[in-house]
Design a protein around this motif. Structure first.
Motif, PDB file in Angstrom:
ATOM      1  N   ARG A   1      10.735  53.507  -4.091  1.00  0.00           N
ATOM      2  CA  ARG A   1      12.204  53.775  -3.604  1.00  0.00           C
ATOM      3  C   ARG A   1      12.740  54.524  -4.820  1.00  0.00           C
ATOM      4  N   ILE A   2      12.532  54.193  -6.007  1.00  0.00           N
ATOM      5  CA  ILE A   2      13.213  54.939  -6.949  1.00  0.00           C
ATOM      6  C   ILE A   2      12.646  56.355  -6.942  1.00  0.00           C
ATOM      7  N   THR A   3      11.449  56.449  -6.782  1.00  0.00           N
ATOM      8  CA  THR A   3      10.734  57.977  -6.687  1.00  0.00           C
ATOM      9  C   THR A   3      11.445  58.897  -5.425  1.00  0.00           C
ATOM     10  N   ASN A   4      11.607  58.121  -4.425  1.00  0.00           N
ATOM     11  CA  ASN A   4      12.154  58.810  -3.089  1.00  0.00           C
ATOM     12  C   ASN A   4      13.717  59.074  -3.361  1.00  0.00           C
ATOM     13  N   LEU A   5      14.369  58.346  -4.289  1.00  0.00           N
ATOM     14  CA  LEU A   5      15.614  58.670  -4.484  1.00  0.00           C
ATOM     15  C   LEU A   5      16.077  59.541  -5.586  1.00  0.00           C
ATOM     16  N   SER A   6      14.909  60.068  -6.282  1.00  0.00           N
ATOM     17  CA  SER A   6      15.038  60.791  -7.300  1.00  0.00           C
ATOM     18  C   SER A   6      14.720  62.199  -6.770  1.00  0.00           C
ATOM     19  N   ASP A   7      14.884  63.336  -7.479  1.00  0.00           N
ATOM     20  CA  ASP A   7      14.753  64.627  -7.007  1.00  0.00           C
ATOM     21  C   ASP A   7      13.611  64.995  -7.727  1.00  0.00           C
ATOM     22  N   THR A   8      13.444  65.226  -9.034  1.00  0.00           N
ATOM     23  CA  THR A   8      12.494  65.676  -9.809  1.00  0.00           C
ATOM     24  C   THR A   8      11.991  64.335 -10.663  1.00  0.00           C
ATOM     25  N   VAL A   9      10.582  63.845 -10.739  1.00  0.00           N
ATOM     26  CA  VAL A   9       9.949  62.957 -11.365  1.00  0.00           C
ATOM     27  C   VAL A   9       9.113  63.579 -12.207  1.00  0.00           C
ATOM     28  N   VAL A  10       9.078  63.019 -13.616  1.00  0.00           N
ATOM     29  CA  VAL A  10       8.115  63.474 -14.503  1.00  0.00           C
ATOM     30  C   VAL A  10       7.569  62.159 -15.219  1.00  0.00           C
ATOM     31  N   HIS A  11       6.422  62.086 -15.425  1.00  0.00           N
ATOM     32  CA  HIS A  11       5.615  61.124 -16.113  1.00  0.00           C
ATOM     33  C   HIS A  11       5.211  61.167 -17.207  1.00  0.00           C
ATOM     34  N   LEU A  12       5.325  60.422 -18.353  1.00  0.00           N
ATOM     35  CA  LEU A  12       4.694  60.808 -19.515  1.00  0.00           C
ATOM     36  C   LEU A  12       3.680  59.470 -20.007  1.00  0.00           C
ATOM     37  N   GLU A  13       2.683  59.993 -20.375  1.00  0.00           N
ATOM     38  CA  GLU A  13       1.507  59.243 -20.443  1.00  0.00           C
ATOM     39  C   GLU A  13       0.751  59.224 -22.092  1.00  0.00           C
ATOM     40  N   SER A  14       1.374  58.368 -22.707  1.00  0.00           N
ATOM     41  CA  SER A  14       1.003  58.550 -24.377  1.00  0.00           C
ATOM     42  C   SER A  14      -0.460  57.996 -24.634  1.00  0.00           C
ATOM     43  N   PHE A  15      -0.977  58.605 -25.560  1.00  0.00           N
ATOM     44  CA  PHE A  15      -2.370  58.215 -25.826  1.00  0.00           C
ATOM     45  C   PHE A  15      -2.291  56.921 -27.036  1.00  0.00           C
ATOM     46  N   ILE A  16      -1.046  56.814 -27.481  1.00  0.00           N
ATOM     47  CA  ILE A  16      -1.064  55.561 -28.538  1.00  0.00           C
ATOM     48  C   ILE A  16      -1.415  53.940 -27.784  1.00  0.00           C
ATOM     49  N   GLY A  17      -2.418  53.501 -28.425  1.00  0.00           N
ATOM     50  CA  GLY A  17      -2.653  52.258 -27.853  1.00  0.00           C
ATOM     51  C   GLY A  17      -3.804  52.365 -26.878  1.00  0.00           C
ATOM     52  N   SER A  18      -4.065  53.485 -26.398  1.00  0.00           N
ATOM     53  CA  SER A  18      -5.323  53.493 -25.590  1.00  0.00           C
ATOM     54  C   SER A  18      -6.484  54.025 -25.853  1.00  0.00           C
TER      55      SER A  18
END
Length: 423
Positions: free
Chosen positions: A315-332
């Protein structure tokens, strides 16, 4: 008009006057419009606002996010009247940088800022904004970062020669007069720029009194206070167009930090079946209505990795216009993987809005990575080194040595029955 002035008497003059009249009838619309444009200063042309430009696709007014590479991925920039949702990385290290770049770009463009936070005071956030790279400084800073790279990274891989023909992401800074600026992450913005900027701050602990009796509502009290504050600024300063006498139009840049976290009084990140599961989505719905009817753009950082209910995330994604996700390598595992040693994380473009058209500007670049250099935060196309291990299905060194030892009549002929070209 020259033909009318030079005509005389007689039939010739009558014909010339008729010809001039017909020419005036044909070109009269163009002449009137040229006079009107001179007096009305453009008439129906787009209003020019500092720090904005129209989209080449749909004519939508755009503002820069503070990262020219991110603007390129979003179709030229962030559309006015829309919200950009930044899904925070796990340890919240890199998402605040995008948040600060957006605000710093607003200061350089002369836009009005509205900073809302439940964790840090807005004045302190402005003090931590990065310093801009202006004039010739950006070239010097960029050249230093290029020179500091390892010699191995400067060697071109012959095995990947075909990748040199592919379009590259914009990595080199551009002139400060163009759309968007570059920033030095190791320095803070000059104090005189902050003093000259116009901004409004919303610090949640100062807006809520502990002794206040809160009536039951579908929205948390923090969200209600924030919406009322945003609405007040939009209406009082004429960002909704309610003050037509105001000749100089401007953009309101709204920044909301850590929305949905427990600091805002929302338990959506604590349990899967929370009591206020619809409070965050209703807030985004009302906020989008305010943005659509005003000259404003919003950036929101949200710890979506803490939300356990996947339906709420959808629902949050649908209510937002632009969605950008950051995936950090720290701890992986990728942090110690040599294949990703030149990068600090991946960036995923989850959603791009469809404004005034049926399709959106989806970038053809899917594998994107970001890295924080000494001074610059850059977004680049992810390039992995070639696989040269023993498991690759190619001829062994012994077969190549045997084929090279056998004489061959010429190039392209088989050597001794071996299926190798003799060069």
């Amino acid at each position: 008009m020259a033909t009318v002035g030079s005509c005389g008497t007689g039939s010739g003059s009558t014909r010339s006057m008729a010809t001039a009249a017909s020419m005036n009838n044909v070109t009269s619309f163009q002449r009137r419009s040229s006079r009107a444009s001179g007096t009305d200063s453009g008439g129906s042309r787009l209003v020019s606002i500092a720090g904005t430009r129209p989209s080449v696709r749909n004519g939508q007014l755009l503002v820069s996010t503070g990262l020219p590479a991110l603007d390129q991925l979003l179709g030229g920039g962030l559309a006015v009247g829309t919200a950009l949702l930044i899904e925070e990385d796990k340890y919240n290290i890199y998402s605040p940088m995008l948040f600060k770049y957006f605000l710093a770009e607003g200061i350089l463009s002369g836009h009005t800022l509205l900073v809302a936070s439940a964790k840090e005071e807005p004045a302190n956030i402005l003090q931590e904004l990065p310093a801009p790279l202006l004039d010739d400084n950006y070239k010097k800073e960029f050249d230093e970062d290029v020179c500091n790279q390892t010699p191995e990274s400067n060697i071109k891989m012959k095995i990947a020669w075909r990748y040199q023909l592919l379009p590259k992401m914009q990595a080199e800074p551009v002139s400060s007069s163009r759309f968007g600026h570059y920033y030095d992450a190791s320095k803070k913005i000059p104090q005189e720029l902050i003093e000259a900027a116009k901004w409004h701050g919303f610090f949640l602990p100062e807006k809520i009194s502990p002794a206040l009796n809160i009536e039951p509502c579908s929205l948390t009290h923090g969200y209600v206070k924030l919406l009322q504050f945003i609405q007040k600024i939009i209406y009082e300063e004429g960002f909704d167009g309610s003050n037509p006498q105001k000749k100089q139009k401007n953009i309101l840049r709204i920044g909301i930090q850590n929305l949905g976290s427990p600091l805002w009084g929302d338990d959506v990140c604590c349990t899967e079946n929370c009591d206020n599961s619809h409070s965050l989505t209703k807030f985004l719905y009302v906020l989008r209505g305010l943005l659509r009817t005003s000259l404003s753009a919003c950036i929101i950082t949200m710890p979506t990795h803490l939300i356990q209910n996947q339906a709420i995330i959808a629902r949050i994604t649908n209510l937002s216009d632009t969605v950008v996700h950051l995936e950090s390598f720290i701890g992986s595992e990728r942090e110690t993987n040599p294949l990703y040693k030149d990068y600090h994380g991946l960036i995923h473009i989850r959603q791009i809005p469809r404004l005034n058209n049926l399709i959106c500007d989806v970038s053809d670049v899917k594998d994107l990575a970001f890295k924080l250099k000494k001074k610059l935060f850059t977004i680049e196309r992810l390039h992995l080194p070639p696989d040269l291990s023993d498991t690759v299905s190619r001829s062994s060194e012994q077969d190549l040595a045997e084929s090279a030892a056998l004489p061959g009549p010429g190039c392209g002929m088989m050597a001794g029955g071996k299926k190798h070209l003799d060069f």
